[in-house]
Write a protein that holds these residues in place. Structure first.
Motif, PDB file in Angstrom:
ATOM      1  N   LEU A 139      -3.039 -22.761 -36.831  1.00  0.00           N
ATOM      2  CA  LEU A 139      -4.379 -24.306 -37.872  1.00  0.00           C
ATOM      3  C   LEU A 139      -5.388 -22.431 -37.820  1.00  0.00           C
ATOM      4  CD1 LEU A 139      -5.454 -27.782 -37.019  1.00  0.00           C
ATOM      5  CD2 LEU A 139      -4.038 -26.252 -39.137  1.00  0.00           C
ATOM      6  N   GLY A 140      -5.354 -21.681 -36.820  1.00  0.00           N
ATOM      7  CA  GLY A 140      -5.880 -20.215 -37.072  1.00  0.00           C
ATOM      8  C   GLY A 140      -5.534 -19.207 -38.493  1.00  0.00           C
ATOM      9  N   VAL A 141      -4.481 -19.449 -38.461  1.00  0.00           N
ATOM     10  CA  VAL A 141      -3.647 -19.031 -39.514  1.00  0.00           C
ATOM     11  C   VAL A 141      -4.596 -19.387 -40.754  1.00  0.00           C
ATOM     12  CG1 VAL A 141      -1.773 -17.978 -41.352  1.00  0.00           C
ATOM     13  CG2 VAL A 141      -1.415 -18.408 -38.709  1.00  0.00           C
ATOM     14  N   LEU A 142      -5.209 -20.301 -41.026  1.00  0.00           N
ATOM     15  CA  LEU A 142      -5.789 -20.674 -42.523  1.00  0.00           C
ATOM     16  C   LEU A 142      -6.375 -19.254 -42.270  1.00  0.00           C
ATOM     17  CD1 LEU A 142      -5.140 -25.057 -42.275  1.00  0.00           C
ATOM     18  CD2 LEU A 142      -3.890 -22.761 -43.659  1.00  0.00           C
ATOM     19  N   PRO A 143      -8.082 -19.558 -42.131  1.00  0.00           N
ATOM     20  CA  PRO A 143      -9.267 -18.766 -42.065  1.00  0.00           C
ATOM     21  C   PRO A 143      -8.901 -17.574 -42.351  1.00  0.00           C
ATOM     22  CG  PRO A 143      -9.494 -20.078 -39.765  1.00  0.00           C
ATOM     23  CD  PRO A 143      -8.340 -20.333 -41.017  1.00  0.00           C
ATOM     24  N   VAL A 144      -8.218 -16.952 -41.518  1.00  0.00           N
ATOM     25  CA  VAL A 144      -7.608 -15.756 -41.632  1.00  0.00           C
ATOM     26  C   VAL A 144      -6.633 -15.429 -43.133  1.00  0.00           C
ATOM     27  CG1 VAL A 144      -5.312 -13.891 -40.719  1.00  0.00           C
ATOM     28  CG2 VAL A 144      -6.997 -15.088 -39.033  1.00  0.00           C
ATOM     29  N   ALA A 145      -5.919 -16.138 -43.569  1.00  0.00           N
ATOM     30  CA  ALA A 145      -5.254 -16.062 -45.120  1.00  0.00           C
ATOM     31  C   ALA A 145      -6.606 -16.462 -46.072  1.00  0.00           C
ATOM     32  CB  ALA A 145      -3.997 -17.131 -45.074  1.00  0.00           C
ATOM     33  N   GLY A 181       5.427 -25.706 -39.678  1.00  0.00           N
ATOM     34  CA  GLY A 181       6.442 -24.461 -38.662  1.00  0.00           C
ATOM     35  C   GLY A 181       6.274 -24.120 -37.584  1.00  0.00           C
ATOM     36  N   LEU A 182       4.379 -23.966 -37.783  1.00  0.00           N
ATOM     37  CA  LEU A 182       4.591 -22.530 -37.048  1.00  0.00           C
ATOM     38  C   LEU A 182       3.770 -23.630 -36.063  1.00  0.00           C
ATOM     39  CD1 LEU A 182       2.091 -20.178 -39.631  1.00  0.00           C
ATOM     40  CD2 LEU A 182       3.699 -19.888 -37.760  1.00  0.00           C
ATOM     41  N   ALA A 183       2.908 -24.854 -36.265  1.00  0.00           N
ATOM     42  CA  ALA A 183       2.696 -25.637 -35.067  1.00  0.00           C
ATOM     43  C   ALA A 183       3.644 -25.992 -33.781  1.00  0.00           C
ATOM     44  CB  ALA A 183       2.280 -26.783 -35.016  1.00  0.00           C
ATOM     45  N   THR A 184       4.946 -25.896 -34.529  1.00  0.00           N
ATOM     46  CA  THR A 184       6.102 -26.314 -33.826  1.00  0.00           C
ATOM     47  C   THR A 184       6.474 -25.227 -32.925  1.00  0.00           C
ATOM     48  OG1 THR A 184       6.827 -28.003 -35.298  1.00  0.00           O
ATOM     49  CG2 THR A 184       8.755 -27.188 -33.787  1.00  0.00           C
ATOM     50  N   ALA A 185       6.058 -24.070 -33.552  1.00  0.00           N
ATOM     51  CA  ALA A 185       6.693 -22.938 -32.945  1.00  0.00           C
ATOM     52  C   ALA A 185       5.643 -21.975 -31.892  1.00  0.00           C
ATOM     53  CB  ALA A 185       6.713 -21.077 -34.399  1.00  0.00           C
ATOM     54  N   VAL A 238      -3.949 -21.210 -61.924  1.00  0.00           N
ATOM     55  CA  VAL A 238      -5.067 -21.832 -61.268  1.00  0.00           C
ATOM     56  C   VAL A 238      -4.410 -23.134 -61.047  1.00  0.00           C
ATOM     57  CG1 VAL A 238      -7.413 -21.643 -60.821  1.00  0.00           C
ATOM     58  CG2 VAL A 238      -6.603 -19.870 -61.887  1.00  0.00           C
ATOM     59  N   SER A 239      -4.362 -24.197 -61.862  1.00  0.00           N
ATOM     60  CA  SER A 239      -4.068 -25.670 -60.974  1.00  0.00           C
ATOM     61  C   SER A 239      -3.280 -25.737 -60.333  1.00  0.00           C
ATOM     62  CB  SER A 239      -4.020 -25.958 -62.151  1.00  0.00           C
ATOM     63  OG  SER A 239      -3.523 -26.967 -62.021  1.00  0.00           O
ATOM     64  N   PHE A 240      -1.467 -25.089 -61.210  1.00  0.00           N
ATOM     65  CA  PHE A 240      -0.549 -24.265 -60.265  1.00  0.00           C
ATOM     66  C   PHE A 240      -0.129 -23.710 -59.312  1.00  0.00           C
ATOM     67  CE2 PHE A 240       3.467 -21.874 -59.961  1.00  0.00           C
ATOM     68  CZ  PHE A 240       4.770 -23.498 -59.872  1.00  0.00           C
ATOM     69  N   ALA A 241      -1.048 -22.746 -59.224  1.00  0.00           N
ATOM     70  CA  ALA A 241      -1.334 -22.268 -58.302  1.00  0.00           C
ATOM     71  C   ALA A 241      -1.827 -23.258 -56.548  1.00  0.00           C
ATOM     72  CB  ALA A 241      -1.773 -20.998 -57.607  1.00  0.00           C
ATOM     73  N   GLY A 242      -2.651 -23.614 -57.410  1.00  0.00           N
ATOM     74  CA  GLY A 242      -3.436 -24.615 -55.978  1.00  0.00           C
ATOM     75  C   GLY A 242      -2.360 -25.997 -55.800  1.00  0.00           C
ATOM     76  N   ASN A 243      -1.847 -26.391 -57.035  1.00  0.00           N
ATOM     77  CA  ASN A 243      -0.978 -27.877 -56.856  1.00  0.00           C
ATOM     78  C   ASN A 243       0.016 -26.947 -56.023  1.00  0.00           C
ATOM     79  OD1 ASN A 243      -2.046 -29.634 -58.154  1.00  0.00           O
ATOM     80  ND2 ASN A 243      -1.183 -28.760 -59.655  1.00  0.00           N
ATOM     81  N   ALA A 244       0.636 -25.396 -55.936  1.00  0.00           N
ATOM     82  CA  ALA A 244       2.215 -25.434 -55.017  1.00  0.00           C
ATOM     83  C   ALA A 244       1.078 -24.637 -53.527  1.00  0.00           C
ATOM     84  CB  ALA A 244       2.261 -24.174 -55.529  1.00  0.00           C
ATOM     85  N   GLY A 245       0.306 -24.440 -54.094  1.00  0.00           N
ATOM     86  CA  GLY A 245      -0.047 -24.228 -52.779  1.00  0.00           C
ATOM     87  C   GLY A 245      -0.187 -25.419 -51.603  1.00  0.00           C
ATOM     88  N   LEU A 286       0.976 -28.183 -51.732  1.00  0.00           N
ATOM     89  CA  LEU A 286       2.486 -28.398 -51.410  1.00  0.00           C
ATOM     90  C   LEU A 286       3.123 -27.680 -50.513  1.00  0.00           C
ATOM     91  CD1 LEU A 286       3.620 -29.703 -54.884  1.00  0.00           C
ATOM     92  CD2 LEU A 286       3.678 -30.734 -52.894  1.00  0.00           C
ATOM     93  N   LEU A 287       2.681 -26.719 -50.122  1.00  0.00           N
ATOM     94  CA  LEU A 287       3.459 -25.973 -49.544  1.00  0.00           C
ATOM     95  C   LEU A 287       2.706 -25.445 -48.266  1.00  0.00           C
ATOM     96  CD1 LEU A 287       4.637 -22.743 -51.529  1.00  0.00           C
ATOM     97  CD2 LEU A 287       5.546 -24.392 -50.543  1.00  0.00           C
ATOM     98  N   VAL A 288       1.301 -25.121 -47.714  1.00  0.00           N
ATOM     99  CA  VAL A 288       0.458 -25.525 -46.628  1.00  0.00           C
ATOM    100  C   VAL A 288       1.200 -25.842 -45.334  1.00  0.00           C
ATOM    101  CG1 VAL A 288      -2.083 -25.174 -45.822  1.00  0.00           C
ATOM    102  CG2 VAL A 288      -1.324 -23.938 -48.000  1.00  0.00           C
ATOM    103  N   SER A 289       1.121 -27.463 -45.770  1.00  0.00           N
ATOM    104  CA  SER A 289       1.561 -28.712 -44.739  1.00  0.00           C
ATOM    105  C   SER A 289       3.447 -27.884 -44.120  1.00  0.00           C
ATOM    106  CB  SER A 289       1.704 -30.128 -45.653  1.00  0.00           C
ATOM    107  OG  SER A 289       0.474 -30.460 -45.534  1.00  0.00           O
ATOM    108  N   PRO A 290       3.381 -28.444 -44.943  1.00  0.00           N
ATOM    109  CA  PRO A 290       4.958 -27.135 -44.049  1.00  0.00           C
ATOM    110  C   PRO A 290       4.899 -26.166 -43.540  1.00  0.00           C
ATOM    111  CG  PRO A 290       5.641 -27.948 -46.435  1.00  0.00           C
ATOM    112  CD  PRO A 290       4.457 -28.055 -46.152  1.00  0.00           C
ATOM    113  N   ILE A 291       4.637 -24.848 -43.991  1.00  0.00           N
ATOM    114  CA  ILE A 291       3.878 -24.005 -43.483  1.00  0.00           C
ATOM    115  C   ILE A 291       3.922 -24.312 -41.894  1.00  0.00           C
ATOM    116  CG2 ILE A 291       3.098 -22.422 -43.525  1.00  0.00           C
ATOM    117  CD1 ILE A 291       4.223 -21.368 -46.624  1.00  0.00           C
TER     118      ILE A 291
END
Length: 72
Positions: free
Chosen positions: A32-38, A21-25, A4-11, A13-18
């Motif tokens: 930001l609307g993708v986050l509540p859907v996820a 990238g989506l915001a640029t596209a 659980v700790s590893f998944a939290g840390n990986a998330g 680290l990964l959410v900001s670049p994702i």
């Protein structure tokens, strides 16, 4: 607990670049609307998961279940 700790840390680290990238596209609001859907998808799928080797999610736990499995 480590998983659980590893998944939290990986998330974390990964959410900001994702999102960046989506915001640029597609724009910041859509990205930001993708986050509540996820979060809703994760919540919906949470009930379908189970711990490996520990039976189904709705299976009864406790001394009675242990004795039943052991044949007592």
């Amino acid at each position: 607990m480590a998983q659980v700790s590893f998944a939290g840390n990986a998330g974390w680290l990964l959410v900001s670049p994702i999102v960046g990238g989506l915001a640029t596209a597609v724009g910041l609001a859509a990205a930001l609307g993708v986050l509540p859907v996820a979060a809703l998808v994760i919540a919906a799928l949470a009930g379908t998961t189970r711990r490996a080797g520990h039976g189904s999610a709705g299976e009864r736990r406790g001394p009675e279940a242990t004795r039943r499995r052991a044949g007592s």
